[in-house]
Design a protein around this motif. Structure first.
Motif, PDB file in Angstrom:
ATOM      1  N   ARG A 231       0.818  -1.214   0.000  1.00 36.54           N
ATOM      2  CA  ARG A 231       0.000   0.000   0.000  1.00 36.54           C
ATOM      3  C   ARG A 231       0.853   1.266   0.000  1.00 36.54           C
ATOM      4  NH1 ARG A 231      -4.728  -1.419   4.372  1.00 36.54           N
ATOM      5  NH2 ARG A 231      -5.724   0.486   3.635  1.00 36.54           N
ATOM      6  N   ARG A 232       2.158   1.131   0.244  1.00 38.69           N
ATOM      7  CA  ARG A 232       3.036   2.302   0.165  1.00 38.69           C
ATOM      8  C   ARG A 232       3.238   2.740  -1.290  1.00 38.69           C
ATOM      9  NH1 ARG A 232       8.316   2.178   1.851  1.00 38.69           N
ATOM     10  NH2 ARG A 232       8.582   0.022   1.158  1.00 38.69           N
ATOM     11  N   TYR A 233       2.990   1.809  -2.231  1.00 41.58           N
ATOM     12  CA  TYR A 233       3.278   2.085  -3.631  1.00 41.58           C
ATOM     13  C   TYR A 233       2.049   2.396  -4.468  1.00 41.58           C
ATOM     14  CZ  TYR A 233       7.822   0.085  -2.504  1.00 41.58           C
ATOM     15  OH  TYR A 233       9.049  -0.170  -1.940  1.00 41.58           O
ATOM     16  N   ASP A 234       0.868   2.050  -3.966  1.00 42.29           N
ATOM     17  CA  ASP A 234      -0.320   2.194  -4.799  1.00 42.29           C
ATOM     18  C   ASP A 234      -1.551   2.375  -3.925  1.00 42.29           C
ATOM     19  OD1 ASP A 234      -1.877   2.319  -7.047  1.00 42.29           O
ATOM     20  OD2 ASP A 234      -1.546   0.265  -7.696  1.00 42.29           O
ATOM     21  N   LYS A 235      -2.584   2.979  -4.490  1.00 42.92           N
ATOM     22  CA  LYS A 235      -3.824   3.215  -3.753  1.00 42.92           C
ATOM     23  C   LYS A 235      -4.735   1.997  -3.736  1.00 42.92           C
ATOM     24  CE  LYS A 235      -5.931   5.484  -7.789  1.00 42.92           C
ATOM     25  NZ  LYS A 235      -4.747   5.385  -8.655  1.00 42.92           N
ATOM     26  N   GLU A 236      -4.366   0.969  -4.490  1.00 41.80           N
ATOM     27  CA  GLU A 236      -5.113  -0.284  -4.479  1.00 41.80           C
ATOM     28  C   GLU A 236      -4.126  -1.439  -4.614  1.00 41.80           C
ATOM     29  OE1 GLU A 236      -9.177  -2.061  -6.483  1.00 41.80           O
ATOM     30  OE2 GLU A 236      -7.823  -0.931  -7.762  1.00 41.80           O
ATOM     31  N   ILE A 237      -4.397  -2.530  -3.922  1.00 46.94           N
ATOM     32  CA  ILE A 237      -3.525  -3.696  -4.012  1.00 46.94           C
ATOM     33  C   ILE A 237      -4.349  -4.925  -4.356  1.00 46.94           C
ATOM     34  CG2 ILE A 237      -1.926  -2.725  -2.317  1.00 46.94           C
ATOM     35  CD1 ILE A 237      -3.020  -4.950  -0.385  1.00 46.94           C
ATOM     36  N   LEU A 238      -3.661  -5.953  -4.858  1.00 46.45           N
ATOM     37  CA  LEU A 238      -4.294  -7.232  -5.141  1.00 46.45           C
ATOM     38  C   LEU A 238      -3.672  -8.298  -4.260  1.00 46.45           C
ATOM     39  CD1 LEU A 238      -4.326  -7.298  -9.066  1.00 46.45           C
ATOM     40  CD2 LEU A 238      -5.956  -6.207  -7.510  1.00 46.45           C
ATOM     41  N   VAL A 239      -4.503  -9.230  -3.803  1.00 50.47           N
ATOM     42  CA  VAL A 239      -4.020 -10.432  -3.137  1.00 50.47           C
ATOM     43  C   VAL A 239      -4.492 -11.597  -3.997  1.00 50.47           C
ATOM     44  CG1 VAL A 239      -3.993 -11.826  -1.052  1.00 50.47           C
ATOM     45  CG2 VAL A 239      -4.135  -9.326  -0.881  1.00 50.47           C
ATOM     46  N   GLU A 240      -3.539 -12.380  -4.457  1.00 51.90           N
ATOM     47  CA  GLU A 240      -3.789 -13.320  -5.545  1.00 51.90           C
ATOM     48  C   GLU A 240      -3.407 -14.747  -5.154  1.00 51.90           C
ATOM     49  OE1 GLU A 240      -1.043 -13.630  -9.269  1.00 51.90           O
ATOM     50  OE2 GLU A 240      -2.472 -12.005  -9.615  1.00 51.90           O
ATOM     51  N   ALA A 241      -4.178 -15.709  -5.637  1.00 50.29           N
ATOM     52  CA  ALA A 241      -3.887 -17.120  -5.389  1.00 50.29           C
ATOM     53  C   ALA A 241      -2.616 -17.534  -6.118  1.00 50.29           C
ATOM     54  CB  ALA A 241      -5.061 -17.984  -5.850  1.00 50.29           C
ATOM     55  N   PHE A 242      -1.911 -18.481  -5.573  1.00 52.53           N
ATOM     56  CA  PHE A 242      -0.701 -19.027  -6.173  1.00 52.53           C
ATOM     57  C   PHE A 242      -1.072 -20.076  -7.217  1.00 52.53           C
ATOM     58  CE2 PHE A 242       2.491 -22.537  -5.902  1.00 52.53           C
ATOM     59  CZ  PHE A 242       3.533 -21.884  -6.550  1.00 52.53           C
ATOM     60  N   ILE A 243      -0.464 -19.971  -8.392  1.00 46.25           N
ATOM     61  CA  ILE A 243      -0.653 -20.970  -9.449  1.00 46.25           C
ATOM     62  C   ILE A 243       0.615 -21.802  -9.539  1.00 46.25           C
ATOM     63  CG2 ILE A 243      -1.035 -21.349 -11.911  1.00 46.25           C
ATOM     64  CD1 ILE A 243      -3.461 -20.217 -10.498  1.00 46.25           C
ATOM     65  N   GLN A 244       0.493 -23.096  -9.315  1.00 39.76           N
ATOM     66  CA  GLN A 244       1.641 -23.988  -9.421  1.00 39.76           C
ATOM     67  C   GLN A 244       1.887 -24.269 -10.897  1.00 39.76           C
ATOM     68  OE1 GLN A 244       3.688 -25.309  -6.810  1.00 39.76           O
ATOM     69  NE2 GLN A 244       4.921 -25.698  -8.653  1.00 39.76           N
ATOM     70  N   GLY A 245       2.843 -23.566 -11.473  1.00 42.46           N
ATOM     71  CA  GLY A 245       3.050 -23.743 -12.895  1.00 42.46           C
ATOM     72  C   GLY A 245       4.242 -22.983 -13.413  1.00 42.46           C
ATOM     73  N   ARG A 246       4.349 -22.925 -14.720  1.00 45.92           N
ATOM     74  CA  ARG A 246       5.464 -22.286 -15.398  1.00 45.92           C
ATOM     75  C   ARG A 246       5.122 -20.831 -15.721  1.00 45.92           C
ATOM     76  NH1 ARG A 246       6.750 -26.651 -20.072  1.00 45.92           N
ATOM     77  NH2 ARG A 246       8.594 -25.335 -20.385  1.00 45.92           N
ATOM     78  N   GLU A 247       6.127 -19.982 -15.636  1.00 46.37           N
ATOM     79  CA  GLU A 247       5.946 -18.562 -15.934  1.00 46.37           C
ATOM     80  C   GLU A 247       6.440 -18.301 -17.350  1.00 46.37           C
ATOM     81  OE1 GLU A 247       6.829 -14.177 -13.911  1.00 46.37           O
ATOM     82  OE2 GLU A 247       7.319 -16.045 -12.853  1.00 46.37           O
ATOM     83  N   ILE A 248       5.509 -17.951 -18.237  1.00 48.78           N
ATOM     84  CA  ILE A 248       5.796 -17.798 -19.658  1.00 48.78           C
ATOM     85  C   ILE A 248       5.494 -16.362 -20.097  1.00 48.78           C
ATOM     86  CG2 ILE A 248       5.308 -18.637 -21.981  1.00 48.78           C
ATOM     87  CD1 ILE A 248       6.519 -20.786 -20.217  1.00 48.78           C
ATOM     88  N   GLU A 249       6.405 -15.791 -20.900  1.00 53.67           N
ATOM     89  CA  GLU A 249       6.221 -14.439 -21.398  1.00 53.67           C
ATOM     90  C   GLU A 249       6.349 -14.427 -22.919  1.00 53.67           C
ATOM     91  OE1 GLU A 249       8.927 -11.815 -19.407  1.00 53.67           O
ATOM     92  OE2 GLU A 249       7.973 -12.118 -17.447  1.00 53.67           O
ATOM     93  N   LEU A 250       5.546 -13.560 -23.553  1.00 51.51           N
ATOM     94  CA  LEU A 250       5.615 -13.381 -25.000  1.00 51.51           C
ATOM     95  C   LEU A 250       5.643 -11.897 -25.330  1.00 51.51           C
ATOM     96  CD1 LEU A 250       3.366 -15.926 -24.428  1.00 51.51           C
ATOM     97  CD2 LEU A 250       3.890 -16.219 -26.858  1.00 51.51           C
TER      98      LEU A 250
END
Length: 364
Positions: A204-223
């Protein structure tokens, strides 16, 4: 002889990603064609002061560009009398974070009537806001990891209740992240309630809104996605790349990306079968189109280890251009070298400006 295009390379800024911008700018400066462009480096310090710098002097800085030197010309505003304060044909923003990647800078440049590289106001604003991007893409059937959003208006008690309910809904571990930041600034992976509350407070020090997100057991892929030079045609999509993190943080944190990058392996291209590769490339193109992106974007996914389900993570409309950044590396592996990539992006900026200039701005 055709005169060179006057190009402002804009970097630095009032952002938590200031230092990454300086590194990206050094790489871009080294790969711009000085025979095609008259390059004007403009640095911004963390207080908002601008400095016009000397191109030849800055070439000596191979790792990161300084915001200013003893030869710099300081000036206070990017605009003067409604126009860009520096005579330029196009601006290449190599800046990250709020004010620069969220449509604010893009709106200012449009007011100045100057072409600029990258996404426009709308796509920048939506892409920067992780919550809004996911809401829009959900309408197109693109799924992301389950998450919940928390506003900075929430009281201490409301925050505690939010954390308790989120744990019940999503389980452990969880990721906490600012809604509109990049470079993994303010992101934490947490395993218990004490860690969660501390991570929420930090994000919250960096933004006025934050997300809390579930963990996905998997590979991190970028395109990497590059707009087609015929804008009505499908965008170009690179080969996929994979990030495998061996760092003690347990995810692709700021430290793992930039300070201790030796603990992270980048695989380009990612070892994926043809069917999954095609699915990811199509998803990246669909996301680029759905968010009305212009110029470029890097689209990040998780691929679940067992089900092979594709989860959208985020879109970066001004991706990093450091020597280790995925966007230029993915295109290099896909057949477009760094200088040619920069040329294409600048050409696209000029195409979009010509389109804007043809619009009628009065009604009779």
């Amino acid at each position: 002889m055709t005169s060179r295009i006057k190009l402002v390379l804009l970097y630095g800024g009032k952002s938590g990603e200031h230092e990454i911008s300086l590194i990206s700018a050094a790489s871009v400066l080294a790969n711009l064609d000085p025979e095609r462009f008259h390059i004007i480096p403009v640095g911004m310090d963390k207080e908002g002061q601008f400095y016009e710098n000397d191109y030849h002097e800055l070439l000596a800085y191979e790792t990161a560009l300084p915001v200013s030197t003893s030869k710099s010309r300081p000036f206070e505003s990017l605009l003067k009398n409604g126009r860009l304060a520096i005579d330029a044909d196009v601006v290449f923003p190599v800046v990250h974070g709020p004010l620069y990647e969220d449509g604010c800078l893009q709106g200012l440049l449009e007011l100045a009537g100057v072409p600029y590289v990258g996404c426009d106001v709308l796509s920048s604003a939506i892409g920067m806001d992780k919550d809004m991007a996911r809401r829009v893409l959900k309408l197109s059937g693109i799924q992301s990891a389950p998450y919940r959003a928390l506003s900075w208006h929430a009281t201490a008690n409301e925050t505690k209740v939010f954390c308790q309910e989120t744990v019940k809904a999503l389980g452990w571990p969880l990721f906490v992240k600012p809604c509109s930041m990049g470079s993994s600034v303010g992101i934490h992976k947490v395993f218990n309630m004490d860690e969660l509350l501390l991570a929420v407070s930090d994000a919250r020090r960096y933004d006025k809104e934050i997300l809390v997100e579930a963990f996905i057991q998997g590979r991190e892929i970028e395109l990497a996605v590059l707009e087609n030079q015929a804008p009505t045609q499908q965008p170009h999509v690179s080969l996929p790349g994979e990030i495998r993190v061996n760092h003690v943080d347990g995810f692709y944190s700021y430290t793992a990306k930039y300070l201790e990058s030796g603990e992270t392996d980048l695989f380009i291209p990612a070892q994926l079968d043809q069917d999954l590769t095609r699915q990811l490339q199509q998803a990246a193109a669909d996301i680029f189109i759905s968010l009305k992106c212009k110029g470029m974007a890097r689209v990040d996914f998780f691929v679940h280890d067992e089900s092979r389900t594709i989860y959208f993570n985020e879109v970066n409309t001004l991706p990093g251009f450091t020597s280790i950044s995925m966007y230029p590396k993915l295109w290099q592996a896909s057949g477009i070298d760094y200088p040619s990539l920069l040329n294409r992006l600048i050409d696209l900026a000029l195409v979009h400006q010509r389109c804007r200039e043809q619009l009628i701005t009065h009604y009779q």
